[in-house]
Design a protein around this motif. Structure first.
Motif, mmCIF file in Angstrom:
data_model
loop_
_atom_site.group_PDB
_atom_site.id
_atom_site.type_symbol
_atom_site.label_atom_id
_atom_site.label_comp_id
_atom_site.label_asym_id
_atom_site.label_seq_id
_atom_site.Cartn_x
_atom_site.Cartn_y
_atom_site.Cartn_z
ATOM 1 N N PRO A 68 0.815 -1.218 0.000
ATOM 2 C CA PRO A 68 0.000 0.000 0.000
ATOM 3 C C PRO A 68 0.850 1.271 0.000
ATOM 4 O O PRO A 68 1.815 1.386 0.762
ATOM 5 C CB PRO A 68 -0.826 -0.131 1.292
ATOM 6 N N TYR A 69 0.479 2.187 -0.864
ATOM 7 C CA TYR A 69 1.065 3.519 -0.985
ATOM 8 C C TYR A 69 2.477 3.518 -1.588
ATOM 9 O O TYR A 69 2.929 4.555 -2.065
ATOM 10 C CB TYR A 69 1.112 4.256 0.370
ATOM 11 N N GLN A 112 -4.816 6.251 -9.677
ATOM 12 C CA GLN A 112 -5.284 6.007 -8.320
ATOM 13 C C GLN A 112 -6.801 6.054 -8.222
ATOM 14 O O GLN A 112 -7.413 5.275 -7.473
ATOM 15 C CB GLN A 112 -4.666 7.031 -7.364
ATOM 16 N N GLU A 149 -7.970 2.791 -9.690
ATOM 17 C CA GLU A 149 -7.691 1.689 -8.772
ATOM 18 C C GLU A 149 -8.642 1.697 -7.573
ATOM 19 O O GLU A 149 -9.174 0.652 -7.176
ATOM 20 C CB GLU A 149 -6.248 1.769 -8.272
ATOM 21 N N SER A 150 -8.863 2.869 -6.984
ATOM 22 C CA SER A 150 -9.648 2.957 -5.759
ATOM 23 C C SER A 150 -11.127 2.690 -5.986
ATOM 24 O O SER A 150 -11.790 2.055 -5.154
ATOM 25 C CB SER A 150 -9.466 4.334 -5.109
ATOM 26 N N TYR A 151 -11.666 3.173 -7.121
ATOM 27 C CA TYR A 151 -13.107 3.106 -7.335
ATOM 28 C C TYR A 151 -13.537 1.994 -8.281
ATOM 29 O O TYR A 151 -14.739 1.717 -8.383
ATOM 30 C CB TYR A 151 -13.618 4.448 -7.876
ATOM 31 N N THR A 159 -9.680 -2.167 -7.524
ATOM 32 C CA THR A 159 -9.624 -2.870 -6.244
ATOM 33 C C THR A 159 -10.989 -3.367 -5.785
ATOM 34 O O THR A 159 -11.113 -4.523 -5.365
ATOM 35 C CB THR A 159 -8.993 -1.969 -5.174
ATOM 36 N N ASP A 201 -12.868 -6.299 -0.398
ATOM 37 C CA ASP A 201 -12.430 -5.923 0.950
ATOM 38 C C ASP A 201 -12.233 -7.142 1.841
ATOM 39 O O ASP A 201 -12.351 -7.060 3.052
ATOM 40 C CB ASP A 201 -13.451 -4.979 1.594
#
Length: 380
Positions: free
Chosen positions: A254-255, A290, A293-295, A298, A304
């Motif tokens: 992560p990050y 990003q 990837e985030s919306y 992933t 999750d």
């Protein structure tokens, strides 16, 4: 519990702790040998659901395994054909650009930093000599291939081990793919019958988490690597594809993936062009990546279900690499995911135990107002 039973329980736990220590010691000793077996097992586990689906449609196990194995082999060969020449050209471009990066660091970045901090960095570190030393040693070595081959030629056993691992990987993958269900049945047969239900539940949860990570995260890394590489190439960076590949590979931490990509991309844009529009282009590429990837990537591909905190992920990778080298880094996140399942199960058992709930309900602090009414208010 009687003192004799407590001693027996302690001895059993001590025995299992000794077994765990011995297993870790053997892993540490056999890490170079176990690496192809672990990779092959992961590939076999990844391909087994496809084999099962083909079997469910009436195909034989051997035919399904051959089809899936051929497809996986073709994908690997296609990736090598496309990536190896590109990475080679990018690495050559990087080494040819070292003087430009040295000049930018010595003439632009460090003076700017010294002017704003008051530190005399150039007097502490001789960056010019460091760059020349790296470049001269690289030129004498003759490149990456010559350096690697020269190192391996000094160790005949290391060269033999490398060749054996590469040759064994497809063979081991085929056998793991063919006999995966057999391995699972044999392991399940060893589980005590009283604990079969619990072991089955934990194995299923661990398999779901590992599937979310290995399948989903691999696709996320691949898509982001291609997206970043093409985006930086469209911005005009000579090293855009290499930076995109690095950022994509580091995405599983992560990050670290986007952070490393942004830093390398901004430096490459400043060295190559020296203006802010190209820096803004780099930031736009990673910003869009990003958001995607985030919306989308992933949530759709990973979900999750992994449940690992970013700090736990970073610690697992670093600890695995420190303890067992490449094998440890390879196993770090899958093992961390399984341990996370076991910890959740332990928490569930603890909350349901008498140690947590107690024999009798205790005093409840902060009760609701309608339960905390004064006795006199209820009279009359």
């Amino acid at each position: 519990m009687e003192p004799v039973e407590e001693i027996a329980l302690f001895l059993r736990r001590l025995k299992w702790a000794a077994v765990a220590v011995a297993v870790c010691w053997l892993l540490w000793l056999l890490a170079p040998v176990l690496t192809p077996f672990v990779l092959a097992a992961m590939l076999g586990w990844l391909g087994d659901p496809l084999v099962d689906k083909l079997q469910a449609r009436g195909r034989s196990r051997d035919f399904a395994v051959g089809l899936v194995f051929t497809g996986m082999t073709l994908l690997v060969l296609l990736a090598l054909v496309l990536l190896v020449p590109t990475i080679e050209r990018q690495v050559l471009t990087l080494w040819a650009s070292l003087p430009a990066y040295r000049d930018w660091l010595m003439l632009t970045a460090l003076p700017w930093l010294e002017a704003r901090t008051g530190l005399e960095i150039t007097q502490w570190l001789d960056f010019s000599h460091l760059f020349e030393l790296i470049r001269s040693n690289w030129e004498r070595a003759g490149g990456v291939a010559t350096t690697l081959l020269g190192y391996l030629s000094r160790s005949g056993f290391a060269l033999l081990t490398l060749v054996a691992n590469v040759a064994l990987l497809p063979v081991l993958t085929y056998f793991f793919l063919r006999d995966w269900d057999v391995f699972v049945e044999r392991v399940a047969a060893l589980v005590p019958r009283d604990h079969l239900g619990t072991a089955t539940r934990l194995a299923r949860e661990s398999s779901d988490i590992l599937g979310a990570f290995l399948r989903g995260q691999f696709l996320v890394m691949l898509i982001l690597g291609v997206m970043y590489g093409l985006g930086l190439w469209a911005v005009g960076l000579d090293l855009g594809i290499l930076i995109g590949i690095v950022a994509g590979l580091f995405t599983f931490i992560p990050y670290l993936g986007p952070a490393s990509g942004i830093i390398l991309g901004v430096i490459a844009a400043l060295v190559q062009y020296g203006d802010w529009p190209h820096v803004a282009g780099v930031l736009a590429v990673f910003g869009i990546g990003q958001v995607i990837e985030s919306y989308w990537l992933t949530p759709k591909l990973v979900g999750d279900r992994i449940g690992l905190h970013p700090v736990a992920v970073i610690f697992a990778v670093m600890a695995g690499g420190q303890l067992f080298g490449f094998l440890g880094m390879l196993l770090a996140l899958p093992l961390a995911a399984v341990i996370n399942v076991l910890l959740r199960f332990a928490q569930e058992r603890y909350v349901a135990s008498r140690l947590y709930a107690g024999e009798q309900p205790g005093i409840v602090l902060g009760a609701p107002a309608h339960h905390a009414k004064h006795p006199e208010q209820g009279q009359g």
